[in-house]
Design a protein around this motif. Structure first.
Motif, PDB file in Angstrom:
ATOM      1  N   TYR A   9      55.150  43.134  48.622  1.00  0.00           N
ATOM      2  CA  TYR A   9      55.282  44.257  49.581  1.00  0.00           C
ATOM      3  C   TYR A   9      55.019  45.567  48.857  1.00  0.00           C
ATOM      4  O   TYR A   9      55.139  45.647  47.641  1.00  0.00           O
ATOM      5  N   PHE A  10      54.692  46.619  49.658  1.00  0.00           N
ATOM      6  CA  PHE A  10      54.701  47.987  49.142  1.00  0.00           C
ATOM      7  C   PHE A  10      55.977  48.651  49.656  1.00  0.00           C
ATOM      8  O   PHE A  10      56.233  48.636  50.878  1.00  0.00           O
ATOM      9  N   ASP A  11      56.773  49.205  48.739  1.00  0.00           N
ATOM     10  CA  ASP A  11      57.990  49.925  49.160  1.00  0.00           C
ATOM     11  C   ASP A  11      57.649  51.333  49.628  1.00  0.00           C
ATOM     12  O   ASP A  11      58.434  51.948  50.356  1.00  0.00           O
ATOM     13  N   PHE A  12      56.490  51.829  49.132  1.00  0.00           N
ATOM     14  CA  PHE A  12      56.101  53.210  49.422  1.00  0.00           C
ATOM     15  C   PHE A  12      54.584  53.283  49.543  1.00  0.00           C
ATOM     16  O   PHE A  12      53.863  52.695  48.727  1.00  0.00           O
ATOM     17  N   VAL A  13      54.082  53.958  50.578  1.00  0.00           N
ATOM     18  CA  VAL A  13      52.643  54.152  50.766  1.00  0.00           C
ATOM     19  C   VAL A  13      52.377  55.632  51.019  1.00  0.00           C
ATOM     20  O   VAL A  13      53.012  56.231  51.892  1.00  0.00           O
ATOM     21  N   PHE A  14      51.480  56.239  50.216  1.00  0.00           N
ATOM     22  CA  PHE A  14      51.074  57.631  50.414  1.00  0.00           C
ATOM     23  C   PHE A  14      49.682  57.608  51.036  1.00  0.00           C
ATOM     24  O   PHE A  14      48.716  57.149  50.405  1.00  0.00           O
ATOM     25  N   LEU A  15      49.562  58.061  52.277  1.00  0.00           N
ATOM     26  CA  LEU A  15      48.272  58.102  52.973  1.00  0.00           C
ATOM     27  C   LEU A  15      47.659  59.482  52.785  1.00  0.00           C
ATOM     28  O   LEU A  15      48.230  60.494  53.211  1.00  0.00           O
ATOM     29  N   ASP A  16      46.523  59.533  52.078  1.00  0.00           N
ATOM     30  CA  ASP A  16      45.897  60.822  51.795  1.00  0.00           C
ATOM     31  C   ASP A  16      44.389  60.673  51.698  1.00  0.00           C
ATOM     32  O   ASP A  16      43.736  61.327  50.873  1.00  0.00           O
ATOM     33  N   HIS A  17      43.844  59.799  52.549  1.00  0.00           N
ATOM     34  CA  HIS A  17      42.385  59.576  52.530  1.00  0.00           C
ATOM     35  C   HIS A  17      41.775  60.115  53.800  1.00  0.00           C
ATOM     36  O   HIS A  17      42.214  61.167  54.306  1.00  0.00           O
ATOM     37  N   TRP A  18      40.808  59.467  54.402  1.00  0.00           N
ATOM     38  CA  TRP A  18      40.181  60.007  55.607  1.00  0.00           C
ATOM     39  C   TRP A  18      41.107  59.775  56.785  1.00  0.00           C
ATOM     40  O   TRP A  18      41.635  58.691  56.985  1.00  0.00           O
ATOM     41  N   LYS A  19      41.314  60.855  57.559  1.00  0.00           N
ATOM     42  CA  LYS A  19      42.371  60.855  58.596  1.00  0.00           C
ATOM     43  C   LYS A  19      42.131  59.795  59.662  1.00  0.00           C
ATOM     44  O   LYS A  19      43.077  59.292  60.240  1.00  0.00           O
ATOM     45  N   ASP A  20      40.844  59.439  59.904  1.00  0.00           N
ATOM     46  CA  ASP A  20      40.594  58.422  60.940  1.00  0.00           C
ATOM     47  C   ASP A  20      40.866  57.005  60.413  1.00  0.00           C
ATOM     48  O   ASP A  20      40.711  56.044  61.142  1.00  0.00           O
ATOM     49  N   ARG A  21      41.299  56.910  59.119  1.00  0.00           N
ATOM     50  CA  ARG A  21      41.661  55.586  58.598  1.00  0.00           C
ATOM     51  C   ARG A  21      43.175  55.377  58.612  1.00  0.00           C
ATOM     52  O   ARG A  21      43.656  54.293  58.301  1.00  0.00           O
ATOM     53  N   TYR A  22      43.937  56.449  58.913  1.00  0.00           N
ATOM     54  CA  TYR A  22      45.399  56.315  58.822  1.00  0.00           C
ATOM     55  C   TYR A  22      45.929  55.223  59.758  1.00  0.00           C
ATOM     56  O   TYR A  22      46.698  54.358  59.337  1.00  0.00           O
ATOM     57  N   VAL A  23      45.523  55.226  61.031  1.00  0.00           N
ATOM     58  CA  VAL A  23      46.033  54.212  61.973  1.00  0.00           C
ATOM     59  C   VAL A  23      45.514  52.807  61.644  1.00  0.00           C
ATOM     60  O   VAL A  23      46.320  51.882  61.473  1.00  0.00           O
ATOM     61  N   PRO A  24      44.196  52.620  61.507  1.00  0.00           N
ATOM     62  CA  PRO A  24      43.736  51.253  61.202  1.00  0.00           C
ATOM     63  C   PRO A  24      44.325  50.688  59.915  1.00  0.00           C
ATOM     64  O   PRO A  24      44.675  49.507  59.856  1.00  0.00           O
ATOM     65  N   ASP A  25      44.485  51.531  58.896  1.00  0.00           N
ATOM     66  CA  ASP A  25      45.029  51.005  57.635  1.00  0.00           C
ATOM     67  C   ASP A  25      46.527  50.708  57.734  1.00  0.00           C
ATOM     68  O   ASP A  25      47.024  49.775  57.104  1.00  0.00           O
ATOM     69  N   THR A  26      47.245  51.480  58.540  1.00  0.00           N
ATOM     70  CA  THR A  26      48.666  51.199  58.764  1.00  0.00           C
ATOM     71  C   THR A  26      48.824  49.860  59.490  1.00  0.00           C
ATOM     72  O   THR A  26      49.633  49.021  59.105  1.00  0.00           O
ATOM     73  N   LYS A  27      47.987  49.642  60.509  1.00  0.00           N
ATOM     74  CA  LYS A  27      48.001  48.371  61.240  1.00  0.00           C
ATOM     75  C   LYS A  27      47.643  47.208  60.300  1.00  0.00           C
ATOM     76  O   LYS A  27      48.257  46.138  60.356  1.00  0.00           O
ATOM     77  N   LEU A  28      46.701  47.462  59.409  1.00  0.00           N
ATOM     78  CA  LEU A  28      46.277  46.438  58.443  1.00  0.00           C
ATOM     79  C   LEU A  28      47.438  46.085  57.496  1.00  0.00           C
ATOM     80  O   LEU A  28      47.717  44.906  57.249  1.00  0.00           O
ATOM     81  N   LEU A  29      48.154  47.106  57.026  1.00  0.00           N
ATOM     82  CA  LEU A  29      49.303  46.854  56.146  1.00  0.00           C
ATOM     83  C   LEU A  29      50.355  46.014  56.865  1.00  0.00           C
ATOM     84  O   LEU A  29      50.928  45.078  56.296  1.00  0.00           O
ATOM     85  N   GLU A  30      50.584  46.314  58.146  1.00  0.00           N
ATOM     86  CA  GLU A  30      51.545  45.538  58.952  1.00  0.00           C
ATOM     87  C   GLU A  30      51.058  44.084  59.075  1.00  0.00           C
ATOM     88  O   GLU A  30      51.786  43.133  58.766  1.00  0.00           O
ATOM     89  N   ASP A  31      49.807  43.943  59.509  1.00  0.00           N
ATOM     90  CA  ASP A  31      49.255  42.608  59.788  1.00  0.00           C
ATOM     91  C   ASP A  31      49.128  41.742  58.538  1.00  0.00           C
ATOM     92  O   ASP A  31      49.218  40.516  58.631  1.00  0.00           O
ATOM     93  N   CYS A  32      48.956  42.366  57.374  1.00  0.00           N
ATOM     94  CA  CYS A  32      48.842  41.607  56.119  1.00  0.00           C
ATOM     95  C   CYS A  32      50.220  41.337  55.516  1.00  0.00           C
ATOM     96  O   CYS A  32      50.325  40.808  54.411  1.00  0.00           O
ATOM     97  N   GLY A  33      51.276  41.724  56.213  1.00  0.00           N
ATOM     98  CA  GLY A  33      52.639  41.465  55.722  1.00  0.00           C
ATOM     99  C   GLY A  33      52.945  42.216  54.445  1.00  0.00           C
ATOM    100  O   GLY A  33      53.715  41.751  53.595  1.00  0.00           O
ATOM    101  N   LEU A  34      52.358  43.418  54.303  1.00  0.00           N
ATOM    102  CA  LEU A  34      52.545  44.204  53.075  1.00  0.00           C
ATOM    103  C   LEU A  34      53.652  45.241  53.191  1.00  0.00           C
ATOM    104  O   LEU A  34      53.954  45.942  52.233  1.00  0.00           O
TER     105      LEU A  34
END
Ligand SMILES: Oc1cc(-c2ccc(F)cc2)cc2nccnc12
Ligand SMILES: [Mg+2]
Length: 214
Positions: A134-159
């Motif tokens: 798991y990741f205990d902490f995630v800092f999102l600071d890349h392209w703003k249109d990737r914030y939602v898809p990557d958050t969903k990806l982290l959820e779906d990958c059980g991370l």
């Protein structure tokens, strides 16, 4: 051809910071970007909020999306407990090259794994490639249109596990309205906005902290 902004930032670190001293690397970058040439580091104002959230979470395994020149990578890694690890993802090879040198100059290379590539491709490979649970902490600071898809990806990958903390930069400027809607309306997150300023300016920006509820 001339140097790039990241290369000039690296030169400023090599000239003004002390090797192995992360705080001096942070101060050298902030001074350069405030007085010589603006750059999209999280900066010193939002950096203090990042420091306080990071210290509160005290992650064993952290993820940063968007390394750029490694400024926030150094801010995060310098506060990690012994044995904790930070993975940072950067799509742009020129940025990654400078970041590696700035992270090494700060003496934090043993705590940081910089992975080059797109977050969308790399997130699904994290478990198998790096043995991450798991990741205990995630800092999102890349392209703003990737914030939602990557958050969903982290959820779906059980991370993400119950209590994992997401901290997102630039939710006001340049803005991540879709992301704010997603985390603020989802029953799976407890969200809070930290008002601050866009790095090195008086323009409003802020960080959104979202705790995953499982
Ligand atoms: O912190 C940031 C600031 C900006 C940015 C650029 C231009 C402006 F005018 C204002 C803000 C872009 C960013 N892209 C990726 C990650 N972080 C960023
Ligand atoms: Mg940013």
């Amino acid at each position: 051809t001339g140097s790039s902004r990241p290369q000039r930032m690296l030169k400023a670190v090599q000239k003004n910071a002390t090797k192995g001293d992360p705080q001096s690397v942070i101060s050298a970058i902030d001074h350069y970007c405030r007085h010589k040439e603006w750059a999209m580091n999280v900066g010193d104002d939002k950096g203090l909020i990042l420091d306080s959230v990071l210290t509160e979470v005290n992650p064993s395994t952290a993820l940063e999306l968007g390394t750029y020149c490694g400024y926030s990578t150094v801010r995060i890694a310098r506060l990690l407990s012994p044995g904790s690890k930070l993975f940072t993802v950067e799509f742009n090879p020129a940025f990654a090259e400078v970041a590696r040198q700035i992270i090494a100059y700060a003496g934090l290379q043993d705590k940081v794994t910089l992975v080059e590539g797109s977050s969308g491709d790399l997130i699904p490979k994290m478990k198998e490639q790096f043995g991450i649970k798991y990741f205990d902490f995630v800092f999102l600071d890349h392209w703003k249109d990737r914030y939602v898809p990557d958050t969903k990806l982290l959820e779906d990958c059980g991370l993400l596990k119950k209590g994992s903390v997401l901290l997102a930069d630039n939710v006001i400027c340049p803005g991540a309205p879709e992301y704010l809607k997603y985390v603020r309306n989802s029953p799976r997150y407890e969200s809070r906005y930290y008002k601050s300023n866009l790095e090195y300016t008086k323009v409003e920006d802020g960080l959104e902290k979202s705790v995953f509820l499982g």
